[in-house]
Motif scaffolding. Structure first.
Motif, mmCIF file in Angstrom:
data_model
loop_
_atom_site.group_PDB
_atom_site.id
_atom_site.type_symbol
_atom_site.label_atom_id
_atom_site.label_comp_id
_atom_site.label_asym_id
_atom_site.label_seq_id
_atom_site.Cartn_x
_atom_site.Cartn_y
_atom_site.Cartn_z
ATOM 1 N N ASP A 64 0.832 -1.216 0.000
ATOM 2 C CA ASP A 64 0.000 0.000 0.000
ATOM 3 C C ASP A 64 0.859 1.256 0.000
ATOM 4 O OD1 ASP A 64 -2.301 -1.529 -0.022
ATOM 5 O OD2 ASP A 64 -2.701 -1.277 2.130
ATOM 6 N N TRP A 68 0.885 4.117 -2.988
ATOM 7 C CA TRP A 68 0.656 5.539 -2.704
ATOM 8 C C TRP A 68 1.860 6.366 -3.161
ATOM 9 C CZ3 TRP A 68 -2.653 9.210 -1.727
ATOM 10 C CH2 TRP A 68 -2.300 10.347 -1.027
ATOM 11 N N ASP A 95 -1.791 13.868 -8.213
ATOM 12 C CA ASP A 95 -2.296 12.504 -8.130
ATOM 13 C C ASP A 95 -2.147 11.793 -9.482
ATOM 14 O OD1 ASP A 95 -4.464 13.325 -9.741
ATOM 15 O OD2 ASP A 95 -5.858 13.435 -8.040
#
Length: 124
Positions: A64, A68, A95
């Motif tokens: 994870d 990210w 993003d």
């Protein structure tokens, strides 16, 4: 000279890199927080896990963290306020859709046996 990702205006090799590589220990909560931001920017998930307090590590996975870290383009770090055990900051990034984002957090740290660790954060 490659400037450090943490926006210290120092070189990466003289700022966060020695902490990430385990050559030196972060001397303060702020230094650890800055090095953790740099670790996200350089995709150093092992460092991020290692610098999370042992009581909190089960809440995070290397996969994870890497997802990210790699799905965002880290732009800059702004430290807003610091106490001995807390750091308020804004992390600016793009993003996966290249949309500008700001992660605003007050992080809590603890020193344990001479090492600083991330415990948790409050997000805004």
């Amino acid at each position: 000279m490659k400037l450090c990702y943490c926006n210290s205006q120092r070189s990466f090799k003289d700022c966060c890199e020695p902490y990430i590589k385990g050559i030196e220990k972060a001397p303060t909560a702020q230094a650890l927080m800055r090095s953790r931001y740099s670790a996200y920017a350089t995709h150093e998930a092992n460092y991020l896990i290692a610098t999370t307090h042992i009581t909190e590590r089960s809440n995070y996975s290397k996969e994870d963290i890497l997802l990210w870290a790699t799905s965002n383009q880290w732009q800059k770090l702004e430290v807003l306020n610091t106490t001995e055990n807390t750091v308020e900051f804004k992390a600016y990034y793009l993003d996966q859709n290249k949309k500008p984002q700001i992660h605003h957090e007050i992080s809590t740290f603890v020193q344990d046996e001479g090492n600083w660790y991330y415990v948790d954060g409050e997000y805004y």
